[in-house]
Design an enzyme around this catalytic site. Sequence first.
Site, PDB file in Angstrom:
ATOM      1  N   LYS A 205      56.688  85.872  34.682  1.00  0.00           N
ATOM      2  CA  LYS A 205      57.342  86.894  34.406  1.00  0.00           C
ATOM      3  C   LYS A 205      58.853  86.610  34.766  1.00  0.00           C
ATOM      4  CE  LYS A 205      58.045  91.821  35.479  1.00  0.00           C
ATOM      5  NZ  LYS A 205      57.230  92.993  36.135  1.00  0.00           N
ATOM      6  N   GLU A 211      55.602  77.951  42.857  1.00  0.00           N
ATOM      7  CA  GLU A 211      54.383  77.268  42.489  1.00  0.00           C
ATOM      8  C   GLU A 211      54.189  76.960  41.005  1.00  0.00           C
ATOM      9  OE1 GLU A 211      54.609  79.832  44.380  1.00  0.00           O
ATOM     10  OE2 GLU A 211      53.160  80.410  45.720  1.00  0.00           O
ATOM     11  N   GLY A 265      52.895  92.480  36.983  1.00  0.00           N
ATOM     12  CA  GLY A 265      52.187  91.047  36.858  1.00  0.00           C
ATOM     13  C   GLY A 265      50.478  91.513  36.788  1.00  0.00           C
ATOM     14  N   ARG A 266      50.232  92.111  37.772  1.00  0.00           N
ATOM     15  CA  ARG A 266      48.671  92.267  38.004  1.00  0.00           C
ATOM     16  C   ARG A 266      48.246  93.342  36.703  1.00  0.00           C
ATOM     17  NH1 ARG A 266      51.778  94.274  41.498  1.00  0.00           N
ATOM     18  NH2 ARG A 266      51.632  96.818  42.288  1.00  0.00           N
ATOM     19  N   GLU A 351      47.019  94.822  45.937  1.00  0.00           N
ATOM     20  CA  GLU A 351      48.458  94.608  45.691  1.00  0.00           C
ATOM     21  C   GLU A 351      49.257  95.985  45.435  1.00  0.00           C
ATOM     22  OE1 GLU A 351      49.767  90.648  44.558  1.00  0.00           O
ATOM     23  OE2 GLU A 351      50.710  91.806  42.766  1.00  0.00           O
ATOM     24  N   HIS A 382      21.667  87.046  48.608  1.00  0.00           N
ATOM     25  CA  HIS A 382      21.329  86.211  49.570  1.00  0.00           C
ATOM     26  C   HIS A 382      22.341  85.817  50.609  1.00  0.00           C
ATOM     27  CE1 HIS A 382      17.710  85.476  47.135  1.00  0.00           C
ATOM     28  NE2 HIS A 382      18.349  86.095  46.052  1.00  0.00           N
ATOM     29  N   LYS A 510      57.468  84.689  48.645  1.00  0.00           N
ATOM     30  CA  LYS A 510      58.197  83.947  47.674  1.00  0.00           C
ATOM     31  C   LYS A 510      59.293  83.366  48.486  1.00  0.00           C
ATOM     32  CE  LYS A 510      56.484  85.875  43.308  1.00  0.00           C
ATOM     33  NZ  LYS A 510      56.628  86.021  41.975  1.00  0.00           N
TER      34      LYS A 510
HETATM   35  C1  G6Q Z   1      51.724  90.831  40.615  1.00  0.00           C
HETATM   36  C2  G6Q Z   1      52.423  90.275  41.377  1.00  0.00           C
HETATM   37  C3  G6Q Z   1      52.289  88.772  41.628  1.00  0.00           C
HETATM   38  C4  G6Q Z   1      53.023  87.879  40.331  1.00  0.00           C
HETATM   39  C5  G6Q Z   1      53.197  86.378  40.826  1.00  0.00           C
HETATM   40  C6  G6Q Z   1      53.496  85.845  39.812  1.00  0.00           C
HETATM   41  O1  G6Q Z   1      51.745  92.325  40.174  1.00  0.00           O
HETATM   42  O2  G6Q Z   1      53.923  90.608  41.078  1.00  0.00           O
HETATM   43  O3  G6Q Z   1      51.049  88.253  41.548  1.00  0.00           O
HETATM   44  O4  G6Q Z   1      52.284  88.118  39.045  1.00  0.00           O
HETATM   45  O5  G6Q Z   1      53.613  86.291  42.078  1.00  0.00           O
HETATM   46  O6  G6Q Z   1      54.820  86.169  39.282  1.00  0.00           O
HETATM   47  P1  G6Q Z   1      55.591  85.369  37.907  1.00  0.00           P
HETATM   48  O7  G6Q Z   1      54.870  85.912  36.685  1.00  0.00           O
HETATM   49  O8  G6Q Z   1      56.917  85.947  38.137  1.00  0.00           O
HETATM   50  O9  G6Q Z   1      55.475  83.888  38.185  1.00  0.00           O
END
Ligand code: G6Q
Length: 545
Positions: A205, A211, A265-266, A351, A382, A510
């Site tokens: 996003k 990463e 994001g989620r 989150e 199990h 981050k």
């Molecule tokens: C989700 C969070 C987080 C995010 C990641 C990746 O709700 O904001 O999990 O999706 O940190 O972020 P980017 O899509 O900006 O790389």
Amino acid sequence: MTPLNIPEWQSLDRHYSDLKFVSMREQFALDSKRFERFSITSGDLLLDYSKNRITQETMDKLIQLAEAVEIQDWVEKMFKGDAINITEGRAVLHTALRNRSNNPVMVDGKDVMPAVNAVLEKMKRFCDQVHNGSWLGFSGKKITDIVNIGIGGSDLGPAMICDALEPYGIDGMKVHFVSNVDGTDLSTTIEHLNPETTLFVVASKTFTTQETITNAQSARNWFLKEGKPDDVAKHFVAVSTNAKEVAKFGIDTDNMFEIWDWVGGRYSLWSAIGLPIALYTGMDVFERLLDGGHQMDNHFRTQPLPENIPVVMGMLGVWYINFFNSQTQAIVPYDHSLARFPNHMQQLDMESNGKFINRTGARINYKTGPVIWGTPGTNGQHAYFQLIHQGTQLIPVDFVLPVNSHYPDCDHQSILLANGLAQAEALMKGKTAEEVRAELVNEGYEGSALEALLPHKVFPGNRPSNVLLFPKLTPEMLGQLVALYEHKVFVQGVVWNINSFDQWGVELGKQLAKAIVPDLKDGAEISAHDSSTTQLIKLIRELRQ
Ligand code: G6Q
């Protein structure tokens, strides 16, 4: 406003004192209609919540609490695009991404639906080109492997959906997910791939996530061992809000699929972050997923609260977390293809509702989001089910049960389903000392040997669970299930008076690592840290090969 001062909360508190010793087993014996009373259907989806520590009075009081926190107003605020994510000043509109009615949804006076539809159209065109071979790799070969590079919300949701929709995967198309900055993740994925037939989707996003950008750069380096810089455009596309960073990275912005700041994001698998799903299954299947999400949105928005699945599940969660003091919630799908479902739910819930500050900025003095965990049944039986049956904590369980398998040739479904049902029944009923005694006598035990063994084989029971039952895990059903949990989390956030849509804990992560990366370089002056961190940095520098 703290919910502790709401009269309906206080009334639940008093009710809890009366109800905490009431046995579900007895309730079932007294009421032959308990299942009918405490189950809800929405289309093909059934929620059986009869195996919970509730009476009709409990449910009435929980619904009264939902009314007291004005849940329906909040639902409308969300669907209508109010900026309910107050700390980021944003609307929360994952529901617009799957708004199959196409009714206008306004943000800052502008309808977002034309932009949503345009991106869906662009995704469709692109997927069709990849599938029909009009989009080819640099050497003229068809794309066979999609590698999604993203993390958190840009990984977990699409990865979970691709696993779950494996029976709908297009022949000859494989999908891979690289998220961890540990080089093992990327290396072990690409070592089996051919750059001529591999397409990378860089999903971020912000397009600044360390990463993802690191993995994407390494993927490009790998690609450039065979392809030329001009070929990158055929093998790298992006999903982002940030065209500037996408261009800076070297991806043609024509090959960028837009998302918007009102998509958390989620909650983003419904947006172009779902591109790897559409590339894997075809756009028609992705749209069926959206249809299912939309169906659950309609249910959530229109059903009266007592008949509203996300509301009932959300309020039951509040009942256990805030009154029974439960710390965790297990989600156990009896479907192997839902192996990553609990992981996605973990991010979604923890989150969103892992917060200690309320919407007015005050510290909270009651419990909020639980720890979410789980793995597919029957494997969990199990492993950790021992603790759920006989441990000292109360752990509510959601059993997710599809009746039919996508693999009928391997007909294990009766055994699978019987196990799920048996666990829910056993958790509710338990096994009394008298029942154990009778069993042991039957097995030939007597005297001190019997007395010594007896207490170990007693199950207290009265342990709550929900069952979500449906005919088959279709794309529509999967869409319904994910949207159901999204709304459940929202309901709980409203009761707890928190903003479920920011994630400052993630943002902290981050920032922190960025400050330490330069310290790890040989010879660099180590910046100020606590003595433990400084010594660990020194040790790492010494041990580094
Ligand atoms: C989700 C969070 C987080 C995010 C990641 C990746 O709700 O904001 O999990 O999706 O940190 O972020 P980017 O899509 O900006 O790389």
